[in-house]
Enzyme design. Structure first.
Site: not given
Ligand code: HEM
Length: 316
Positions: A66, A70, A95, A191
């Protein structure tokens, strides 16, 4: 007859000069740090620190993936997300729940102690995320290094996609960063690891579009599990739910795609990938193939090349 040949020779020479200039001063390369840090192997140092961290806390994989996303989507992959300051990117709301900053700092401290001022934080993010991903199950892959760190970090520049973004808008967003729709579907496959805070999806669970009812697009038994076991109504905002099937939420595999095909997506954008006609076929393909981990590495490499800064050109 002479002219085209002469032109071709000139173009070839020009291409070689430009290419040479890029090699010398401004291109990402495999083994970029070879010989630049005394006898030390920079990538091996990064790898061993990531491995130690993963052993104590495997969630670092999600944190770093993530963090890379970002970083790369705001001003390119320039580590500007790491800069501190009252209005820096770190302070922007998307962030606040990013983590892994301390691991990057730890790696930087070790590398500075062996070769000060050589290795950029931007490269450390890319190499560490690669190493963490391998520990979570993707096949080993190489990354090119040679990024320079950016100096500008402003919360006001943080424009990341919202979890409610419609698929066509998300496609445009990714295309504006040089990533095609398939790259996008693969990258959202990140995800497959990690969690989402309940506060992000409370409206989906309890008041979908002001109806006071749950989102009907989510599988109803799964909705009950999420509501009862992870995100009970009115509970703390620190509660969370896994983005993928909890039994596979620590490994990078294709179960995320199976999950969304079964209407068990947690984020609206994740679920939308399986519902939108333009991406559903890709989701189907990935859910039914063993190729996802290796395709994911290729998309991650592309993400790592978004708007990079490379070495300052030398003026002769
Ligand atoms: C349209 C694109 C994306 C949106 C709208 C999005 C949105 C989100 C949101 C809302 C969360 C939850 C955050 C939380 O509640 O703490 C999340 C988690 C996460 N995102 Fe995305 N994301 C996107 C693309 C990506 C991409 C491209 C990656 C990496 C290549 C990524 C990796 C992650 C990971 C690994 C998590 C889990 C984080 C954790 O366990 O704390 N995301 N994302």
């Amino acid at each position: 007859m002479e002219c085209p040949n002469a032109l071709r020779t000139t173009l070839l020479a020009l291409f070689l000069i430009l290419d040479l200039a890029a090699v010398c001063h401004g291109r990402l390369r495999y083994g970029f740090y070879n010989g630049k840090c005394g006898q030390q192997n920079v990538e091996a140092i990064v790898q061993s620190i990531v491995k130690n961290s993963f052993t104590t806390d495997p969630t670092i994989v999600a944190g770093l993936l993530r963090l890379q996303f970002h970083d790369c989507f705001v001003n390119g992959c320039d580590a500007s997300i790491l800069l501190d300051g009252p209005y820096s990117e770190k302070t922007a709301s998307p962030n606040l729940s990013v983590f892994g900053y301390d691991l990057i700092d730890q790696i930087k401290v070790v590398l500075e102690s062996v070769c000060p001022g050589v290795v950029s934080c931007a490269d450390i993010i890319i190499a560490a995320t690669r190493d963490a991903s391998i520990l979570a199950g993707v096949p080993p892959f190489q990354v090119q290094l040679g990024r320079r760190d950016g100096m500008v970090s402003l919360a006001s520049l943080v424009n990341l996609p919202s979890p409610n973004i419609p698929v066509p808008t998300a496609i445009q967003f990714f295309q504006s960063k040089g990533l095609n729709p398939f790259d996008m579907v693969l990258l959202l496959g990140a995800h497959t690891v990690g969690i989402c805070h309940c506060s992000t999806i409370n409206d989906r669970l309890y008041n979908y579009m002001g109806t006071n009812k749950p989102d009907p697009s989510m599988n109803s038994s799964y909705m009950t599990i999420v509501q009862n076991n992870y995100c009970p109504k009115g509970q703390s905002n620190n509660n969370y739910v896994y983005l993928d099937d909890p039994s596979s939420a620590k490994s990078i595999d294709n179960s995320f795609y199976k999950q969304i095909l079964n209407n068990k997506g947690i984020l609206p954008i994740d679920q939308a990938l399986a519902l939108d006609g333009s991406t559903r076929w890709m989701v189907n393909l990935l859910a039914n193939s063993t190729d996802f981990p290796s395709l994911f590495t290729q998309a991650l490499v592309k993400l790592g090349r978004v708007e990079v800064l490379t070495a300052v050109p030398v003026v002769y």
